[in-house]
Every structure is written in C-alpha cells, then in structure tokens.
Design an enzyme around this catalytic site. Structure first.
Site, PDB file in Angstrom:
ATOM      1  N   ASN A  61       0.829  -1.224   0.000  1.00 16.95           N
ATOM      2  CA  ASN A  61       0.000   0.000   0.000  1.00 16.95           C
ATOM      3  C   ASN A  61       0.861   1.271   0.000  1.00 16.95           C
ATOM      4  OD1 ASN A  61       0.952   0.152   2.605  1.00 16.95           O
ATOM      5  ND2 ASN A  61      -1.056   0.132   3.600  1.00 16.95           N
ATOM      6  N   TYR A  86      -1.672  -4.453  18.982  1.00 17.47           N
ATOM      7  CA  TYR A  86      -0.791  -5.000  17.950  1.00 17.47           C
ATOM      8  C   TYR A  86      -0.453  -6.469  18.230  1.00 17.47           C
ATOM      9  CZ  TYR A  86       3.574  -5.987  15.503  1.00 17.47           C
ATOM     10  OH  TYR A  86       4.549  -6.584  14.747  1.00 17.47           O
ATOM     11  N   ASN A 134      13.600  -8.842  17.814  1.00 19.56           N
ATOM     12  CA  ASN A 134      13.854  -7.469  17.333  1.00 19.56           C
ATOM     13  C   ASN A 134      14.657  -7.470  16.030  1.00 19.56           C
ATOM     14  OD1 ASN A 134      13.186  -7.277  20.259  1.00 19.56           O
ATOM     15  ND2 ASN A 134      13.441  -5.103  19.870  1.00 19.56           N
ATOM     16  N   VAL A 146      15.548   0.546  18.280  1.00 19.67           N
ATOM     17  CA  VAL A 146      16.654   1.174  19.001  1.00 19.67           C
ATOM     18  C   VAL A 146      17.941   1.179  18.165  1.00 19.67           C
ATOM     19  CG1 VAL A 146      17.244  -0.981  20.234  1.00 19.67           C
ATOM     20  CG2 VAL A 146      17.861   1.230  21.220  1.00 19.67           C
ATOM     21  N   ILE A 147      18.176   0.164  17.359  1.00 19.67           N
ATOM     22  CA  ILE A 147      19.420   0.115  16.576  1.00 19.67           C
ATOM     23  C   ILE A 147      19.466   1.259  15.562  1.00 19.67           C
ATOM     24  CG2 ILE A 147      20.706  -1.222  14.835  1.00 19.67           C
ATOM     25  CD1 ILE A 147      20.208  -3.711  16.480  1.00 19.67           C
ATOM     26  N   ARG A 194      10.835   3.783  29.466  1.00 23.45           N
ATOM     27  CA  ARG A 194       9.662   3.962  28.609  1.00 23.45           C
ATOM     28  C   ARG A 194       8.502   3.162  29.188  1.00 23.45           C
ATOM     29  NH1 ARG A 194      10.851   2.622  22.349  1.00 23.45           N
ATOM     30  NH2 ARG A 194      10.380   0.547  23.114  1.00 23.45           N
TER      31      ARG A 194
HETATM   32  C1  UD2 Z   1       9.794  -4.502  19.807  1.00 20.95           C
HETATM   33  C2  UD2 Z   1       9.203  -4.207  18.436  1.00 20.95           C
HETATM   34  C3  UD2 Z   1       7.743  -3.916  18.544  1.00 20.95           C
HETATM   35  C4  UD2 Z   1       7.025  -5.013  19.319  1.00 20.95           C
HETATM   36  C5  UD2 Z   1       7.698  -5.202  20.676  1.00 20.95           C
HETATM   37  C6  UD2 Z   1       7.076  -6.344  21.438  1.00 20.95           C
HETATM   38  C7  UD2 Z   1      10.919  -3.185  17.047  1.00 20.95           C
HETATM   39  C8  UD2 Z   1      11.406  -1.934  16.422  1.00 20.95           C
HETATM   40  N1  UD2 Z   1       9.842  -3.050  17.838  1.00 20.95           N
HETATM   41  O1  UD2 Z   1       9.747  -3.354  20.604  1.00 20.95           O
HETATM   42  O2  UD2 Z   1       7.188  -3.827  17.245  1.00 20.95           O
HETATM   43  O3  UD2 Z   1       7.062  -6.208  18.572  1.00 20.95           O
HETATM   44  O4  UD2 Z   1       9.080  -5.511  20.480  1.00 20.95           O
HETATM   45  O5  UD2 Z   1       7.697  -6.512  22.681  1.00 20.95           O
HETATM   46  O6  UD2 Z   1      11.445  -4.255  16.818  1.00 20.95           O
HETATM   47  N2  UD2 Z   1      15.409   2.235  23.609  1.00 20.95           N
HETATM   48  C9  UD2 Z   1      16.332   3.142  24.100  1.00 20.95           C
HETATM   49  N3  UD2 Z   1      16.599   4.254  23.352  1.00 20.95           N
HETATM   50  C10 UD2 Z   1      16.006   4.517  22.162  1.00 20.95           C
HETATM   51  C11 UD2 Z   1      15.060   3.583  21.662  1.00 20.95           C
HETATM   52  C12 UD2 Z   1      14.774   2.464  22.418  1.00 20.95           C
HETATM   53  O7  UD2 Z   1      16.894   2.956  25.193  1.00 20.95           O
HETATM   54  O8  UD2 Z   1      16.325   5.542  21.534  1.00 20.95           O
HETATM   55  C13 UD2 Z   1      15.141   1.015  24.388  1.00 20.95           C
HETATM   56  C14 UD2 Z   1      13.673   0.791  24.653  1.00 20.95           C
HETATM   57  O9  UD2 Z   1      13.260   1.484  25.793  1.00 20.95           O
HETATM   58  C15 UD2 Z   1      13.635  -0.717  24.827  1.00 20.95           C
HETATM   59  C16 UD2 Z   1      14.747  -1.219  23.889  1.00 20.95           C
HETATM   60  O10 UD2 Z   1      15.564  -0.103  23.622  1.00 20.95           O
HETATM   61  O11 UD2 Z   1      13.932  -1.091  26.150  1.00 20.95           O
HETATM   62  C17 UD2 Z   1      14.215  -1.763  22.568  1.00 20.95           C
HETATM   63  O12 UD2 Z   1      13.317  -0.833  22.020  1.00 20.95           O
HETATM   64  P1  UD2 Z   1      12.718  -0.971  20.541  1.00 20.95           P
HETATM   65  O13 UD2 Z   1      11.756   0.140  20.353  1.00 20.95           O
HETATM   66  O14 UD2 Z   1      13.807  -1.125  19.560  1.00 20.95           O
HETATM   67  O15 UD2 Z   1      11.987  -2.377  20.540  1.00 20.95           O
HETATM   68  P2  UD2 Z   1      10.952  -3.043  21.594  1.00 20.95           P
HETATM   69  O16 UD2 Z   1      11.616  -4.282  22.073  1.00 20.95           O
HETATM   70  O17 UD2 Z   1      10.449  -2.096  22.577  1.00 20.95           O
END
Ligand code: UD2
Length: 304
Positions: free
Chosen positions: A34, A140, A169, A184-185, A267
């Site tokens: 889409n 979701y 992830n 986060v990456i 968060r």
């Molecule tokens: C992942 C998936 C989401 C969902 C979820 C289910 C991704 C991108 N997201 O979220 O779709 O499936 O898992 O549990 O794969 N963080 C920082 N700094 C930043 C950004 C993130 O510290 O600038 C931390 C964040 O608080 C978390 C960790 O990094 O503890 C991973 O965050 P994320 O958003 O990459 O992925 P997640 O596991 O929350």
C-alpha cells in the site's frame, strides 16, 4: 514459465524488500504493497509491484494467481495500535483473513505469516519457547496473535499449508531512523553518524534478542522448502540477548565516536528481558542464525 509464482505482501517493507532481493531471480515475484512504508530502498524494476490493500479484492485475486504467499504486510506500530486498535485490527486481522480465504479456494502450496514476539507480552521466563503463555500487552500483539491463530486454524480445518514465524527485534539498514516506530538500533546509529549521544530509556540493563533481517529471510527460505513446518509456529531470533547499554557502546565503538551515553526515564510499558529459544527452528528447519550483531551493525556503515 514454469518458475514458481510468489506473492509478497508488504514487499516494499523492511522484511518484504529483502525477501524480494533473495527471491526475484529464482521465482516470479509479485509485490502487493500500500506504499505506506518508509524503508530506504526500492525493489528491482523487473518485479511487478501492485499498489493495493490486503483487505481488498485485488489481494484475493493475487493470492489466486500465485503458488506461494508470504504475508509480511501489516500495521507494525505498537503505539499506533494503542491509539487506534480498530485500524490495527482491520489491517492485521481482516487483511490476513482476506488472504487466507482466497488461499483456501486456490491451490496455494505455502502460506507464510509474519507474526511477532509481541504475542508473548511480558515474558515469564527466558529464553522464550513457543509454548510460553501468549498474553499480549497491546492491540498490535493481539492482532498478530489472532492472524497466527487463523493461519493455524486454516491448516487444521482446511489443510492450508500455512506456517508462522515470531520475529524478535529485527534490524537492517533499510529501517528508517526518522520513523518514530523504528527500533533502538536505527536510532542509536543515526545518533552515532551525527556524533550525538544515544539516549537510553531506563538503566540500560534491559535485554533484547536482535536479529538481522538476513537471518529472518534465511528462515523464511527454509520454511518454503519444508513440509513439516506446515501448521507450525517458530520463534525467529538468535537465541542470544544483548543489553541496550552494550548495544549503545558497541555502536559508538564501530563508528569511532567518543560521546557519553545519555539516560532518560524508562519507557512506559517496556519489557525488561527478552530472548528467544530457537531449538524448534533448529530441529525442524535446520535454522542457524549467521549474522553476529557486530557484523550486522557494520553493514549500516556501508550505506550512508
Ligand atoms: C519490539 C518491536 C515492537 C514489538 C515489541 C514487542 C521493534 C522496532 N519493535 O519493541 O514492534 O514487537 O518488540 O515486545 O522491533 N530504547 C532506548 N533508546 C532509544 C530507543 C529504544 O533505550 O532511543 C530502548 C527501549 O526502551 C527498549 C529497547 O531499547 O527497552 C528496545 O526498544 P525498541 O523500540 O527497539 O523495541 P521493543 O523491544 O520495545
């Protein structure tokens, strides 16, 4: 031609676009998308790309014209699903069901569904096996679980050769850091490139199982040639976890950037520890993740 015909829904997305790269020379690939994704590169031109929605008639028609369906199209944001659960369910539940209904009435030889580790909710133990309780914390996670259940039910009731993966992830250079839903990456790399401090939410001791998109594609390729996989769900992870703090330092090191890490409050709704158990994929598919995190991160340096 006698090449297999493969439909990739969400073929312009992160997983879909790498699947197109891996399959377009071996099969006749059609993409249904889409155009909502913000990935950074597009697919090769010889692919037929159809703009459309998985809930529409066009999607059902395309399912009937193809042998293999790889359904990667989805509403992917947890945050957006919290704000608008109906729209999330329309995409992820009804979209999936529309494709399954078409597949049920055609000689589909494989239906692959991309679920999510979000179906587990807050993990009760790690590493997480496929039999871990599934208590999602977001619309979701709930819609992904529902799509999965429909796939499995269509296998049981109608003999549809469907299988599901639950990615942990996923990362790749095509994930756009400007997208607020990016992982986060992508965010840490974006900071490192501009010599800014990465921002860690919480103490940085939370863990994640980061898997390269190439390993996800590998697992899907294995599913395509494995009949025992039908009617089954597989964790798609590496079986290893990394703390967010280790990740931040690894990225700063790779980019040769000497800035301090910045800390912000945790968060809300974040889970603390996540790591997959991939014994099932190892046993049934012969899956072995190949990309070490550090190597996978080096790939980001190449596309500036
Ligand atoms: C992942 C998936 C989401 C969902 C979820 C289910 C991704 C991108 N997201 O979220 O779709 O499936 O898992 O549990 O794969 N963080 C920082 N700094 C930043 C950004 C993130 O510290 O600038 C931390 C964040 O608080 C978390 C960790 O990094 O503890 C991973 O965050 P994320 O958003 O990459 O992925 P997640 O596991 O929350």
């Amino acid at each position: 031609s006698n090449m297999q015909r493969i439909l990739i829904t969400g073929g312009l997305g992160q997983v879909g676009s790498y699947l197109v790269d891996a399959l377009h020379e071996k099969a006749e690939v059609t993409v249904l998308d889409n155009f909502s994704s913000t990935t950074r590169e597009t697919v090769p031109r010889e692919i037929s790309i159809i703009k459309g929605d998985v809930r529409d008639r066009i999607a059902a028609d395309l399912v009937k014209q193809n042998d293999i369906i790889i359904h990667t199209a989805a509403q992917i944001s947890v945050t957006a699903s919290m704000e608008d659960p109906l729209s999330d369910a329309h995409n992820n539940v009804f979209g999936t069901l529309n494709l399954l209904e078409a597949a049920r009435r055609s000689p589909t030889s494989k239906f692959v569904y991309i679920s999510s580790a979000a179906v587990y909710g807050d993990p009760l133990y790690t590493p997480i096996t496929e039999s871990h309780p599934q208590d999602p914390l977001s619309p979701y996670g709930t819609s992904k679980l529902s799509g999965e259940k429909y796939c499995m039910m269509y296998h049981k009731a109608f003999g549809l050769p469907s299988c599901c993966i639950r990615p942990f992830n996923i990362y790749s250079p095509r994930q756009d850091p400007d997208n607020p839903y990016s992982g986060v990456i992508s965010r840490f790399i974006d900071k490192a490139r501009t010599k800014q401090s990465p921002v860690i939410f919480g103490d940085g001791n939370q863990t994640r199982d980061f898997i390269s998109v190439h390993d996800i594609v590998d697992m899907i390729m294995l599913l395509l040639e494995n009949e025992e996989a039908n009617g089954q769900v597989f964790n798609a992870g590496t079986g290893n976890s990394t703390t967010v703090s280790e990740l931040a330092h690894m990225i700063l090191d790779i980019f040769g950037v000497d800035v301090p890490v910045q800390y912000m409050p945790e968060r809300p709704g974040d889970i603390k520890y996540s790591c997959s158990d991939i014994s099932k994929a190892r046993e049934i598919l012969g899956f072995e993740p190949k990309v070490l995190l550090r190597e996978g991160l080096m790939e980001f340096e190449e596309i500036k």
